[in-house]
Motif scaffolding. Structure first.
Motif, PDB file in Angstrom:
ATOM      1  N   GLN A  17       0.819  -1.206   0.000  1.00  0.00           N
ATOM      2  CA  GLN A  17       0.000   0.000   0.000  1.00  0.00           C
ATOM      3  C   GLN A  17       0.855   1.260   0.000  1.00  0.00           C
ATOM      4  O   GLN A  17       1.900   1.308   0.651  1.00  0.00           O
ATOM      5  N   PRO A  20       0.291   6.643   3.806  1.00  0.00           N
ATOM      6  CA  PRO A  20      -0.892   7.503   3.940  1.00  0.00           C
ATOM      7  C   PRO A  20      -0.572   8.990   3.854  1.00  0.00           C
ATOM      8  O   PRO A  20       0.527   9.438   4.223  1.00  0.00           O
ATOM      9  N   ASP A  21      -1.551   9.753   3.375  1.00  0.00           N
ATOM     10  CA  ASP A  21      -1.443  11.208   3.417  1.00  0.00           C
ATOM     11  C   ASP A  21      -1.574  11.668   4.864  1.00  0.00           C
ATOM     12  O   ASP A  21      -2.093  10.941   5.728  1.00  0.00           O
ATOM     13  N   THR A  23      -3.103  13.450   8.018  1.00  0.00           N
ATOM     14  CA  THR A  23      -4.434  13.790   8.509  1.00  0.00           C
ATOM     15  C   THR A  23      -4.263  14.827   9.601  1.00  0.00           C
ATOM     16  O   THR A  23      -3.673  14.533  10.656  1.00  0.00           O
ATOM     17  N   ILE A  27       0.552  11.647  10.897  1.00  0.00           N
ATOM     18  CA  ILE A  27       0.512  10.368  10.187  1.00  0.00           C
ATOM     19  C   ILE A  27      -0.193   9.318  11.038  1.00  0.00           C
ATOM     20  O   ILE A  27       0.226   9.029  12.172  1.00  0.00           O
ATOM     21  N   ASP A  28      -1.264   8.759  10.505  1.00  0.00           N
ATOM     22  CA  ASP A  28      -2.021   7.714  11.188  1.00  0.00           C
ATOM     23  C   ASP A  28      -1.116   6.511  11.443  1.00  0.00           C
ATOM     24  O   ASP A  28      -0.496   5.974  10.523  1.00  0.00           O
ATOM     25  N   LEU A  31      -2.187   3.028   9.632  1.00  0.00           N
ATOM     26  CA  LEU A  31      -1.940   3.053   8.193  1.00  0.00           C
ATOM     27  C   LEU A  31      -0.443   3.070   7.886  1.00  0.00           C
ATOM     28  O   LEU A  31       0.017   2.428   6.934  1.00  0.00           O
ATOM     29  N   SER A  35       1.550   0.181   5.718  1.00  0.00           N
ATOM     30  CA  SER A  35       2.376   0.504   4.552  1.00  0.00           C
ATOM     31  C   SER A  35       3.816   0.045   4.754  1.00  0.00           C
ATOM     32  O   SER A  35       4.469  -0.412   3.811  1.00  0.00           O
ATOM     33  N   THR A  77      -1.615   8.587  16.189  1.00  0.00           N
ATOM     34  CA  THR A  77      -0.716   9.007  15.107  1.00  0.00           C
ATOM     35  C   THR A  77       0.730   8.799  15.546  1.00  0.00           C
ATOM     36  O   THR A  77       1.020   8.764  16.756  1.00  0.00           O
ATOM     37  N   SER A 194       4.554   8.913  -2.203  1.00  0.00           N
ATOM     38  CA  SER A 194       3.984   8.799  -0.856  1.00  0.00           C
ATOM     39  C   SER A 194       5.052   8.418   0.159  1.00  0.00           C
ATOM     40  O   SER A 194       5.062   8.923   1.285  1.00  0.00           O
ATOM     41  N   THR A 198       6.342  10.782   3.397  1.00  0.00           N
ATOM     42  CA  THR A 198       6.336  10.234   4.750  1.00  0.00           C
ATOM     43  C   THR A 198       7.702  10.381   5.399  1.00  0.00           C
ATOM     44  O   THR A 198       7.817  10.783   6.566  1.00  0.00           O
TER      45      THR A 198
END
Length: 208
Positions: A17, A20-21, A23, A27-28, A31, A35, A77, A194, A198
């Motif tokens: 995956q 994640p973007d 939030t 960073i969650d 997720l 990843s 997060t 992505s 990150t």
């Protein structure tokens, strides 16, 4: 890069995956760890000699998952997890995240070199040079003399471009290897966006 020949994601986002973007600027954790496990699957494609690297990344993910499980609400997060740990003068999550990020930086640099070489129009089959260059630009600065020597040996076992392509492509069909390889490079190129974002965020806030 031009539009892909094959209208599907051969890299397999269901398995590997994108990261994640943000939030609300953070960073969650769940997720992010999902990843990160995708990176472990990428390392698996490198074969048995890279098992030590795979174990190292997996152990750091496991440590962060265990810390998250202790208090999911406060660790929702990565940013909150590290901030909370700092307030308690603890270091477990920070150390695990630090070494996980160093591993992610290595593979980000390696895959970037592979994709950039593809863009040049005459992709190199032997990827050993890219494996060593990525190491010299990332992990080299954090390893002992012995670890540096061991990794140089490890790089000799880096799979060729064609072998790596066939291992990472999850849905082969009637298309040619060239089509599969081209699509894979496009997929990885998107994935690196992505991953790079990150890395920049975590290095800037959590590890800065």
């Amino acid at each position: 890069m031009e539009e892909p020949v094959i209208p599907k994601n051969l890299f397999g986002e269901a398995v590997i995956q994108p990261f994640p973007d943000l939030t609300d600027g953070e960073i969650d954790t769940t997720l992010f760890l999902q990843s990160s496990r995708g990176v472990v699957r990428i390392v698996e494609a490198f074969g048995q000699p890279f098992m030590p690297v795979q174990r190292d990344i997996s152990q750091n993910i496991k440590t962060l998952q265990e810390i998250f499980n202790q208090n999911p609400r406060d660790n929702i997060t990565i940013d909150k997890m590290i901030s909370r740990e700092r307030s308690l003068n603890e270091h477990s999550a920070g150390q695990a995240l630090l070494w996980l990020m160093r591993g992610l930086q290595y593979f980000h640099r390696f895959l970037t070199l592979v994709v950039n070489d593809f863009r040049e129009g005459y992709p190199t089959e032997d990827l050993i040079g890219f494996a060593r260059q990525a190491y010299d630009e990332t992990l080299f600065y954090h390893h002992s003399w012995l670890a540096r020597q061991l990794f140089q040996v490890l790089c000799r076992f880096c799979p060729t471009r064609s072998v790596l392509t066939l291992k990472l492509v999850i849905d082969r069909d009637q298309h040619t290897y060239a089509d599969h390889h081209r699509q894979l490079m496009l997929d990885i190129d998107r994935y690196l966006i992505s991953l790079g974002a990150t890395i920049d965020h975590i290095n800037g806030f959590c590890l800065g």
